[in-house]
Each structure stands twice: as structure tokens, then as C-alpha cells.
Motif scaffolding. Structure first.
Motif, PDB file in Angstrom:
ATOM      1  N   MET A 103       7.451 -14.346 -34.660  1.00  0.00           N
ATOM      2  CA  MET A 103       6.885 -13.120 -34.093  1.00  0.00           C
ATOM      3  C   MET A 103       5.551 -13.440 -33.433  1.00  0.00           C
ATOM      4  N   THR A 104       5.336 -12.869 -32.259  1.00  0.00           N
ATOM      5  CA  THR A 104       4.055 -12.970 -31.557  1.00  0.00           C
ATOM      6  C   THR A 104       3.395 -11.602 -31.568  1.00  0.00           C
ATOM      7  N   SER A 105       2.108 -11.568 -31.900  1.00  0.00           N
ATOM      8  CA  SER A 105       1.386 -10.303 -31.972  1.00  0.00           C
ATOM      9  C   SER A 105       0.073 -10.411 -31.211  1.00  0.00           C
ATOM     10  N   ASP A 122      -7.105   1.064 -30.597  1.00  0.00           N
ATOM     11  CA  ASP A 122      -6.512  -0.260 -30.412  1.00  0.00           C
ATOM     12  C   ASP A 122      -5.027  -0.178 -30.764  1.00  0.00           C
ATOM     13  N   TYR A 123      -4.218  -0.980 -30.097  1.00  0.00           N
ATOM     14  CA  TYR A 123      -2.797  -0.976 -30.422  1.00  0.00           C
ATOM     15  C   TYR A 123      -2.234  -2.388 -30.324  1.00  0.00           C
ATOM     16  N   GLU A 124      -1.157  -2.595 -31.074  1.00  0.00           N
ATOM     17  CA  GLU A 124      -0.555  -3.914 -31.201  1.00  0.00           C
ATOM     18  C   GLU A 124       0.638  -4.050 -30.260  1.00  0.00           C
ATOM     19  N   VAL A 125       0.773  -5.230 -29.672  1.00  0.00           N
ATOM     20  CA  VAL A 125       1.978  -5.609 -28.942  1.00  0.00           C
ATOM     21  C   VAL A 125       2.697  -6.651 -29.786  1.00  0.00           C
ATOM     22  N   SER A 176       4.008  -2.985 -17.234  1.00  0.00           N
ATOM     23  CA  SER A 176       3.792  -1.537 -17.269  1.00  0.00           C
ATOM     24  C   SER A 176       3.623  -0.988 -18.676  1.00  0.00           C
ATOM     25  N   SER A 177       4.118  -1.698 -19.690  1.00  0.00           N
ATOM     26  CA  SER A 177       4.039  -1.167 -21.059  1.00  0.00           C
ATOM     27  C   SER A 177       2.643  -1.304 -21.660  1.00  0.00           C
ATOM     28  N   VAL A 178       1.802  -2.120 -21.051  1.00  0.00           N
ATOM     29  CA  VAL A 178       0.443  -2.361 -21.549  1.00  0.00           C
ATOM     30  C   VAL A 178      -0.552  -1.777 -20.558  1.00  0.00           C
ATOM     31  N   GLY A 179      -1.522  -1.030 -21.046  1.00  0.00           N
ATOM     32  CA  GLY A 179      -2.580  -0.558 -20.170  1.00  0.00           C
ATOM     33  C   GLY A 179      -2.694   0.941 -20.016  1.00  0.00           C
ATOM     34  N   GLY A 180      -1.660   1.680 -20.432  1.00  0.00           N
ATOM     35  CA  GLY A 180      -1.796   3.119 -20.511  1.00  0.00           C
ATOM     36  C   GLY A 180      -1.569   3.906 -19.245  1.00  0.00           C
ATOM     37  N   LYS A 181      -1.050   3.292 -18.175  1.00  0.00           N
ATOM     38  CA  LYS A 181      -0.715   4.059 -16.975  1.00  0.00           C
ATOM     39  C   LYS A 181       0.669   4.673 -17.144  1.00  0.00           C
ATOM     40  N   VAL A 182       0.753   5.996 -17.024  1.00  0.00           N
ATOM     41  CA  VAL A 182       2.037   6.692 -17.087  1.00  0.00           C
ATOM     42  C   VAL A 182       2.099   7.651 -15.911  1.00  0.00           C
ATOM     43  N   ALA A 183       3.291   7.814 -15.327  1.00  0.00           N
ATOM     44  CA  ALA A 183       3.345   8.585 -14.083  1.00  0.00           C
ATOM     45  C   ALA A 183       4.772   8.877 -13.662  1.00  0.00           C
ATOM     46  N   ILE A 184       4.886   9.829 -12.731  1.00  0.00           N
ATOM     47  CA  ILE A 184       6.119  10.040 -11.992  1.00  0.00           C
ATOM     48  C   ILE A 184       5.801   9.933 -10.501  1.00  0.00           C
ATOM     49  N   ASN A 185       6.848   9.863  -9.697  1.00  0.00           N
ATOM     50  CA  ASN A 185       6.680   9.680  -8.258  1.00  0.00           C
ATOM     51  C   ASN A 185       6.670  11.015  -7.519  1.00  0.00           C
ATOM     52  N   HIS A 186       6.208  10.946  -6.291  1.00  0.00           N
ATOM     53  CA  HIS A 186       6.250  12.082  -5.360  1.00  0.00           C
ATOM     54  C   HIS A 186       6.846  11.562  -4.063  1.00  0.00           C
ATOM     55  N   THR A 187       7.365  12.452  -3.250  1.00  0.00           N
ATOM     56  CA  THR A 187       7.935  12.010  -1.971  1.00  0.00           C
ATOM     57  C   THR A 187       6.904  11.303  -1.097  1.00  0.00           C
ATOM     58  N   LYS A 246       1.780   1.696 -29.932  1.00  0.00           N
ATOM     59  CA  LYS A 246       2.292   0.354 -30.196  1.00  0.00           C
ATOM     60  C   LYS A 246       3.240  -0.026 -29.068  1.00  0.00           C
ATOM     61  N   VAL A 247       3.395  -1.322 -28.852  1.00  0.00           N
ATOM     62  CA  VAL A 247       4.411  -1.850 -27.942  1.00  0.00           C
ATOM     63  C   VAL A 247       5.292  -2.788 -28.758  1.00  0.00           C
ATOM     64  N   ILE A 248       6.581  -2.486 -28.804  1.00  0.00           N
ATOM     65  CA  ILE A 248       7.535  -3.283 -29.578  1.00  0.00           C
ATOM     66  C   ILE A 248       8.517  -3.903 -28.595  1.00  0.00           C
ATOM     67  N   TYR A 249       8.486  -5.219 -28.501  1.00  0.00           N
ATOM     68  CA  TYR A 249       9.224  -5.943 -27.458  1.00  0.00           C
ATOM     69  C   TYR A 249      10.273  -6.826 -28.129  1.00  0.00           C
ATOM     70  N   ASP A 250      11.518  -6.418 -28.049  1.00  0.00           N
ATOM     71  CA  ASP A 250      12.619  -7.204 -28.608  1.00  0.00           C
ATOM     72  C   ASP A 250      13.144  -8.139 -27.518  1.00  0.00           C
ATOM     73  N   ILE A 251      12.842  -9.420 -27.656  1.00  0.00           N
ATOM     74  CA  ILE A 251      13.208 -10.395 -26.627  1.00  0.00           C
ATOM     75  C   ILE A 251      14.724 -10.475 -26.431  1.00  0.00           C
ATOM     76  N   GLU A 252      15.487 -10.156 -27.482  1.00  0.00           N
ATOM     77  CA  GLU A 252      16.946 -10.222 -27.362  1.00  0.00           C
ATOM     78  C   GLU A 252      17.481  -9.252 -26.310  1.00  0.00           C
ATOM     79  N   THR A 253      16.768  -8.152 -26.073  1.00  0.00           N
ATOM     80  CA  THR A 253      17.263  -7.173 -25.109  1.00  0.00           C
ATOM     81  C   THR A 253      17.201  -7.690 -23.673  1.00  0.00           C
ATOM     82  N   LEU A 254      16.498  -8.783 -23.461  1.00  0.00           N
ATOM     83  CA  LEU A 254      16.376  -9.331 -22.112  1.00  0.00           C
ATOM     84  C   LEU A 254      17.581 -10.188 -21.726  1.00  0.00           C
ATOM     85  N   THR A 255      18.453 -10.498 -22.713  1.00  0.00           N
ATOM     86  CA  THR A 255      19.605 -11.367 -22.430  1.00  0.00           C
ATOM     87  C   THR A 255      20.684 -10.655 -21.632  1.00  0.00           C
ATOM     88  N   THR A 256      20.639  -9.340 -21.548  1.00  0.00           N
ATOM     89  CA  THR A 256      21.667  -8.587 -20.816  1.00  0.00           C
ATOM     90  C   THR A 256      21.217  -8.188 -19.412  1.00  0.00           C
TER      91      THR A 256
END
Length: 359
Positions: free
Chosen positions: A1-3, A12-15, A134-145, A159-169
Motif C-alpha cells: 500500500m502507498t499512502s 488534510d486528507y489521505e490518498v 483530478s481526484s486530488v486538489g479539490g476542483k469539482v465542476a460541470i461543463n457549460h456550452t 479521502k482518495v482511495i485508488y484501487d490499482i486493479e481497476t486500471l487493468t480493464t
């Protein structure tokens, strides 16, 4: 595990990066929450939604909301739908939203969390390489035309929880997309890392290298946002390549090209512009060769009107009184933000299309 720990003005929050962590989420989430809403898209749901909800339902009342995949879901309509889902589930201020998916899901669900009941906790659970940014840094948004991410806020996850296994698909275009942001972080920070990436063929990417690149990228992002959380100065450097990229995405229609692929192409133009405007010595040819070798979709830009792209750039968030400000490099690891005149920008963009897009 990397933290890694990220410091912000609010908390403060953990990745956490760990293979298989989706199966043991209750060990990593505060037990004071009673209800959890998992927001995901219809593609990610097929792979991981059941696994995530199964790991949560013993400890929490779990609700789910699924939006269509693709950038077009970062819309007012989907934002309103998710708010309706929050009310339907009767989430209160002690509830939690989990954003399970790529950058679109994180941006959309995070914006919902930031505004529902004036703000409830949310966790980023990225399933793409691109979302390491995008998951780190706190910017959240939607788009406009008028442009990307024009409606949003700064709102950090708990918190940011990153499961590396999900990247295999991930399909090939999502791997390319993610590495558009990875190489951006390298260009902002470390010449040796850039040279290492130039040797990389993305179809041959190993889990070990991917984990190493993600960790480096998150550290670069964290170091910048901790110093400038609300993008008053230094954080603007993270927009390297994004001014043209956002214009391309808007002009093609959201979903016409992945965000990271557009960023990678936008960076190529930024490097060219840096050499022309600052007489920088940059690895422009090596960079263009690398993105062409890895099949970044230059062909999608053929037929785009450069004048329309420049008009789009005037709506970029860095623009001031419709004067376009560009992130440039004086050298690898030394970014700056400079105004670029419309005539100069037009000439350079036309040259970029002649020499790179149509070559």
C-alpha cells in the motif's frame, strides 16, 4: 500500500493506492456515516459497482446512482438528477458520497457533494489513470456550452482511495488519456522522468511502472495545490496544455476526444509556443514523436477551424477580459503563465496545424 497525505485549508486528507482495496472499504472509511451514496457511470458499474456496494453494505445503508459514461454527463441535467437521488435517499449532513469512476464522475459527484445541503463529505475512488490528477486538489465542476468546468467550486474530498486493479480493464484510449496528464506532471517537474517516459510504449506498460508514475504524478500535484489551493498563481501551471485542449473538447463536442488525449495534443502546441515566444530549448520533436508513436488522435483535429478554437480559448478560466493567458515552459520543470496576443496565437496555431496536425 502507498499512502500520501494532502494538506488543504479545510482539512488534510489521505490518498491510498492499493490493489484490491475495493473489497475492504469499511476498513478505510469513517464508521460515523450512516448512509452512503455511490455515484458511478454505466461502464464502471458493470465491473465494480457490486463489489464496492458489497464491501460497504454490512456497515452502512448504501444507495447507488448511475449516470451515462462520457464527458457529456458533466451537465446541469445530470447534476440535477443526482441531487434528486440525494433527496430520494434522504441523505443528511452525516452522509457520504463516493465518486467511483474517472474524472467525469469525480467532478460531477464532487460538485453535487459540495452543494447538497451546503456540503457533505465525499470520497474520490478513481478507476482511471487520468483521475490521478483530478481526484486530488479539490476542483469539482460541470461543463457549460461555452466551455469546460465553468460551473464549479473548490471542495476537497475526505479521502482518495485508488484501487490499482481497476486500471487493468481500461481501453487503449483511456490509457493514452491518463498519460496525457502523467507526462504533463513530468514536464512540470523532472527532466529525467520526461526522458524515461519518452522511452515508454503504452501498450507495454507494466503495473509497476504505472504505480510509480501515478505516485510521482500525485506528489507533483499535491506539492503545487498545497502551496496554491485556489489557483491564484502557482496552481495555474497545472493547466499546461489545457487551454487548447478545452477548446478542442468543446469544439468537437464533449466525448469527441478524451480529455487527456486533448491535453497531450495541447501540450505539443504549448511546447511549440514556448520555443517561439520564449526561445526556450525544449524536446518538442521528441515529444511529438512520442505522442504519435502512441497513437494520440491527431486526425480528430483535421477540419477544425483555428479561428473558432481561438474564440473558445477566450472562455478559458485563465483568460482575463478575454485576453488569453498561456502556460508555457522556459525549460522542463520551469513553467510560467504569459499573455499571448491574438495575432501571435493565430499565427502559431496555424503553424501547429500545418506542421503537426496535417504532417
Amino acid at each position: 500500500m502507498t499512502s500520501l497525505m494532502i494538506q488543504s485549508s479545510t482539512h488534510d486528507y489521505e490518498v491510498v493506492l492499493q490493489a484490491g482495496i475495493r473489497h475492504e472499504l469499511s476498513h478505510h472509511i469513517n464508521d460515523t456515516y450512516r448512509m452512503v451514496l455511490v455515484v458511478t457511470d454505466d461502464k464502471v458499474a458493470q465491473y465494480y459497482l457490486d463489489e464496492v456496494t458489497n464491501s460497504l453494505k454490512e456497515h452502512y445503508e448504501v444507495h447507488t446512482s448511475v449516470v451515462p459514461s462520457g464527458e457529456s454527463s458533466k451537465s446541469m441535467a445530470q447534476y440535477e438528477k443526482l441531487l434528486d437521488d440525494c433527496f430520494e435517499a434522504q441523505l443528511d449532513r452525516k452522509s457520504l458520497i463516493i465518486a467511483l469512476g474517472g474524472g467525469m464522475v469525480g467532478d460531477l459527484a464532487g460538485f453535487v457533494a459540495s452543494t447538497y445541503l451546503r456540503g457533505i463529505d465525499f470520497i474520490q475512488m478513481p478507476t482511471t489513470i487520468l483521475a490521478h490528477d483530478s481526484s486530488v486538489g479539490g476542483k469539482v465542476a460541470i461543463n457549460h456550452t461555452k466551455g469546460k468546468n465553468l460551473i464549479g467550486s473548490f471542495y476537497n474530498p475526505v479521502k482518495v482511495i485508488y484501487d490499482i486493479e481497476t486500471l487493468t480493464t481500461l481501453p487503449e484510449e483511456e490509457i493514452r488519456s491518463g498519460y496525457g496528464e502523467v507526462i504533463k506532471h513530468a514536464l512540470l517537474s523532472d527532466e529525467d522522468w520526461v526522458k524515461e517516459l519518452f522511452q515508454l510504449s503504452l501498450p507495454l506498460l507494466t503495473t509497476e511502472q504505472l504505480t510509480d508514475d501515478l505516485t510521482k504524478g500525485i506528489r507533483v500535484k499535491a506539492d503545487i495545490v498545497e502551496k496554491d489551493e485556489r489557483e491564484q498563481g502557482l496552481r495555474r501551471h497545472l493547466n499546461l496544455g489545457h487551454t487548447l485542449a478545452h477548446a478542442i473538447e468543446t469544439e468537437l463536442g464533449y466525448g469527441g476526444i478524451t480529455h487527456g488525449e486533448a491535453v497531450a495534443i495541447g501540450i505539443a502546441f504549448s511546447l511549440q509556443l514556448s520555443e517561439a515566444k520564449l526561445t526556450s530549448s525544449l524536446p518538442v520533436k521528441d515529444y511529438v514523436n512520442w505522442i504519435k508513436k502512441n497513437d494520440y488522435p491527431f486526425h480528430t483535429l483535421k477540419g477544425l477551424d483555428t479561428d473558432r478554437l481561438i474564440e473558445r480559448m477566450k472562455w478559458d478560466k485563465k483568460a482575463v477580459s478575454q485576453n488569453i493567458h498561456y502556460v508555457l515552459l522556459t525549460s522542463v520543470g520551469s513553467p510560467c503563465v504569459m499573455p499571448v496576443g491574438e495575432e501571435e496565437l493565430t499565427d502559431e496555431l496555424n503553424r501547429f496545424f500545418r506542421e503537426v496536425i496535417y504532417s
